[in-house]
Design a protein around this motif. Structure first.
Motif, PDB file in Angstrom:
ATOM      1  N   MET A 129       0.890  -1.229   0.237  1.00 35.99           N
ATOM      2  CA  MET A 129      -0.170   0.038   0.022  1.00 35.99           C
ATOM      3  C   MET A 129       0.916   1.215   0.073  1.00 35.99           C
ATOM      4  SD  MET A 129      -3.073   1.155   2.746  1.00 35.99           S
ATOM      5  CE  MET A 129      -1.749   1.319   3.883  1.00 35.99           C
ATOM      6  N   ASN A 130       1.997   1.439   0.701  1.00 34.93           N
ATOM      7  CA  ASN A 130       2.739   2.286   0.863  1.00 34.93           C
ATOM      8  C   ASN A 130       3.687   2.571  -0.458  1.00 34.93           C
ATOM      9  OD1 ASN A 130       2.118   2.875   3.355  1.00 34.93           O
ATOM     10  ND2 ASN A 130       3.992   2.121   4.350  1.00 34.93           N
ATOM     11  N   LEU A 131       4.091   1.114  -0.932  1.00 39.87           N
ATOM     12  CA  LEU A 131       4.902   1.551  -2.417  1.00 39.87           C
ATOM     13  C   LEU A 131       3.921   1.906  -3.217  1.00 39.87           C
ATOM     14  CD1 LEU A 131       6.677  -1.698  -1.932  1.00 39.87           C
ATOM     15  CD2 LEU A 131       7.568   0.375  -2.053  1.00 39.87           C
ATOM     16  N   ARG A 132       2.529   1.631  -3.573  1.00 40.54           N
ATOM     17  CA  ARG A 132       1.787   2.121  -4.558  1.00 40.54           C
ATOM     18  C   ARG A 132       1.609   3.487  -4.292  1.00 40.54           C
ATOM     19  NH1 ARG A 132      -0.868  -3.127  -3.508  1.00 40.54           N
ATOM     20  NH2 ARG A 132      -2.459  -1.924  -2.139  1.00 40.54           N
ATOM     21  N   LYS A 133       1.172   3.966  -3.135  1.00 38.02           N
ATOM     22  CA  LYS A 133       0.977   5.354  -3.063  1.00 38.02           C
ATOM     23  C   LYS A 133       2.190   6.250  -3.425  1.00 38.02           C
ATOM     24  CE  LYS A 133       0.267   8.794   0.546  1.00 38.02           C
ATOM     25  NZ  LYS A 133       0.228   9.072   1.849  1.00 38.02           N
ATOM     26  N   GLU A 134       3.503   5.491  -3.221  1.00 41.44           N
ATOM     27  CA  GLU A 134       4.628   6.468  -3.494  1.00 41.44           C
ATOM     28  C   GLU A 134       4.973   6.342  -5.029  1.00 41.44           C
ATOM     29  OE1 GLU A 134       7.416   8.940  -2.832  1.00 41.44           O
ATOM     30  OE2 GLU A 134       6.162   8.367  -1.226  1.00 41.44           O
ATOM     31  N   ALA A 135       4.385   5.364  -5.584  1.00 35.56           N
ATOM     32  CA  ALA A 135       4.490   5.033  -6.890  1.00 35.56           C
ATOM     33  C   ALA A 135       3.907   6.229  -7.688  1.00 35.56           C
ATOM     34  CB  ALA A 135       4.317   3.862  -7.567  1.00 35.56           C
ATOM     35  N   VAL A 136       2.304   6.433  -7.232  1.00 36.10           N
ATOM     36  CA  VAL A 136       1.672   7.410  -8.031  1.00 36.10           C
ATOM     37  C   VAL A 136       2.219   8.675  -7.821  1.00 36.10           C
ATOM     38  CG1 VAL A 136      -0.461   8.623  -7.603  1.00 36.10           C
ATOM     39  CG2 VAL A 136      -0.529   6.220  -7.308  1.00 36.10           C
ATOM     40  N   THR A 137       3.246   9.165  -6.899  1.00 38.39           N
ATOM     41  CA  THR A 137       3.760  10.301  -6.758  1.00 38.39           C
ATOM     42  C   THR A 137       4.879  10.577  -7.633  1.00 38.39           C
ATOM     43  OG1 THR A 137       3.198  10.586  -4.665  1.00 38.39           O
ATOM     44  CG2 THR A 137       4.829  12.097  -5.113  1.00 38.39           C
ATOM     45  N   LEU A 138       6.065   9.466  -7.440  1.00 36.05           N
ATOM     46  CA  LEU A 138       7.124   9.442  -8.229  1.00 36.05           C
ATOM     47  C   LEU A 138       6.903   9.108  -9.605  1.00 36.05           C
ATOM     48  CD1 LEU A 138      10.007   7.607  -5.998  1.00 36.05           C
ATOM     49  CD2 LEU A 138       9.559   9.947  -6.622  1.00 36.05           C
ATOM     50  N   PHE A 139       6.029   8.331 -10.087  1.00 36.82           N
ATOM     51  CA  PHE A 139       5.672   7.835 -11.477  1.00 36.82           C
ATOM     52  C   PHE A 139       4.359   8.117 -11.880  1.00 36.82           C
ATOM     53  CE2 PHE A 139       9.300   5.191  -9.439  1.00 36.82           C
ATOM     54  CZ  PHE A 139      10.101   5.649 -10.253  1.00 36.82           C
ATOM     55  N   PRO A 140       3.944   9.399 -11.923  1.00 36.47           N
ATOM     56  CA  PRO A 140       2.628   9.672 -12.385  1.00 36.47           C
ATOM     57  C   PRO A 140       2.288   9.097 -13.804  1.00 36.47           C
ATOM     58  CG  PRO A 140       3.876  11.764 -12.515  1.00 36.47           C
ATOM     59  CD  PRO A 140       4.518  10.593 -11.742  1.00 36.47           C
ATOM     60  N   GLU A 141       3.240   8.861 -14.598  1.00 34.32           N
ATOM     61  CA  GLU A 141       3.047   8.405 -15.843  1.00 34.32           C
ATOM     62  C   GLU A 141       2.587   6.942 -15.907  1.00 34.32           C
ATOM     63  OE1 GLU A 141       7.442   7.401 -15.233  1.00 34.32           O
ATOM     64  OE2 GLU A 141       5.733   9.029 -14.712  1.00 34.32           O
ATOM     65  N   LEU A 142       2.759   6.056 -15.048  1.00 35.33           N
ATOM     66  CA  LEU A 142       2.380   4.746 -15.042  1.00 35.33           C
ATOM     67  C   LEU A 142       0.751   4.488 -14.837  1.00 35.33           C
ATOM     68  CD1 LEU A 142       4.909   3.254 -12.375  1.00 35.33           C
ATOM     69  CD2 LEU A 142       4.832   3.063 -14.790  1.00 35.33           C
ATOM     70  N   ASP A 143       0.375   3.830 -15.783  1.00 39.84           N
ATOM     71  CA  ASP A 143      -1.209   3.476 -15.776  1.00 39.84           C
ATOM     72  C   ASP A 143      -1.481   2.951 -14.446  1.00 39.84           C
ATOM     73  OD1 ASP A 143      -1.324   5.063 -18.214  1.00 39.84           O
ATOM     74  OD2 ASP A 143      -0.966   2.758 -19.390  1.00 39.84           O
TER      75      ASP A 143
END
Length: 389
Positions: A242-256
């Protein structure tokens, strides 16, 4: 890890919160106690360990020197086996101590000791009795043969049953045989002193029978250690992802799909590093008994708590304090999983583990309660598993 001893070194960043007795022990040995900021912004004193032998933790647990153990990391996948081994070691240690306490009380309440106390009011044997450690060690050394014979008398019927049980594999038989010996070896020296002193008493066979019967019951309780470790690891990985997914949205907004980032080694390393930098960690703690000096009725209690992040706001701290007074049945882990959206990746496996853990605890008469609370405005999730052995 059978009985918490197969692996000789565990590599985990432990914070050991000490009881009053534990603090006194380390201070007398000039060990400086550290001030820790734990999950929920709670401050406690203790010692830290990075690499340690399981036996070290077990010894400290058995003498009531530890009230709580906490680990905090941004990710636990790389330490999966170590965390499970530690969890099982803690459960085994609680059961060893609980068995020792139970047997000691049974012996003190036996007709043999009651008769002795009536006839020898100046030398009463009870929970307050203190005996010189050096004298005790010498007596036990002189009576090694008698102790060995008493142990053999206790375990002989049990060993016979285990070795003839075709439902067990050779490895399972070895584990059961090891466990039986381990429980007996963990009994306090004073108990064995009493056994050597009254071994020839005509009613003492009843005490040995009690030791044997209770041994079987406590060996059965160890079966839940594996289920607890699996359930805990599932909760940890769920919080970590959950923490990793949240951080991924911030760092890699281009990911679908942020979930995809978790399977890319390079992206995952960057996410973990960022979580470490922000101190967005997953916290896991094991609380023994009442968490301080042992209280009546809590000696066999173990509470495992998981926090999805380190939250320091006053509002959340207040909520965490409220949880301590909450009815754990209102928001059990089962309710938590049922409330997840249908098809959620955490749903099926979580329900599977919690179901097996529930059943396993019921079979061996261990009381299990749980709670799960999520604070939407802070993304904080707090999960509790409480066991009374």
């Amino acid at each position: 890890m059978a009985a918490g001893e197969k692996k000789r070194i565990l590599d985990l960043p432990l914070k050991l919160i000490l009881t009053r007795e534990g603090s006194t022990f380390f201070i007398k040995r000039n060990k400086k106690l550290l001030k820790f900021k734990l999950a929920g912004n709670i401050e406690e004193y203790g010692i830290s360990l990075e690499k340690f032998m399981p036996e070290t933790i077990q010894r400290l647990l058995l003498v009531d020197y530890i009230s709580k153990i906490e680990i905090s990391k941004p990710e636990f996948v790389s330490s999966r086996q170590e965390v499970m081994d530690l969890s099982k070691l803690i459960v085994y240690s609680v059961l060893y101590k609980q068995y020792d306490d139970y047997i000691f009380k049974q012996i003190l309440n036996s007709p043999v000791i009651k008769k002795w106390n009536r006839q020898n009011p100046a030398s009463i044997i009870d929970e307050k009795t203190r005996i010189n450690e050096k004298f005790l060690a010498n007596v036990l050394q002189q009576n090694e043969k008698m102790i060995y014979e008493a142990k053999q008398e206790i375990v002989k019927p049990l060993f016979s049953f285990i070795t003839k049980n075709n439902a067990l594999s050779p490895e399972e038989k070895n584990i059961q045989l090891f466990l039986a010996e381990k429980f007996l070896n963990m009994m306090r020296p004073f108990t064995w002193f009493i056994i050597t002193k009254f071994r020839m008493h005509k009613d003492f066979d009843l005490i040995l029978k009690t030791i044997r019967t209770s041994l079987t019951e406590y060996m059965d309780k160890t079966k839940i250690a594996e289920y607890i470790a699996l359930m805990l690891m599932e909760l940890i990985l769920s919080a970590e992802n959950m923490n990793l997914r949240k951080e991924a949205v911030t760092l890699f907004p281009e990911l679908d799909d942020p979930q995809e980032a978790l399977f890319d080694p390079e992206i995952r390393r960057r996410l973990v590093a960022e979580l470490e930098k922000k101190q967005e960690l997953v916290f896991v703690s094991w609380k023994l008994g009442s968490g301080g000096t042992t209280s009546i009725g809590t000696q066999g209690k173990l509470q495992i708590t998981l926090y999805s992040k380190n939250e320091q706001s006053d509002a959340v701290r207040a909520n965490l304090n409220d949880l301590k007074m909450a009815d754990v049945d209102k928001n059990s882990l089962i309710d938590f999983y049922r409330d997840l959206p249908e098809g959620s990746e955490d749903l099926n496996l979580g329900m599977y583990y919690i179901s097996y853990l529930n059943d396993a605890c019921e079979k061996v008469n261990v009381r299990f309660e749980s709670s799960a609370n999520r604070f939407e405005d802070t993304d904080l999730t707090v999960m509790n598993m409480s066991f009374m052995f």
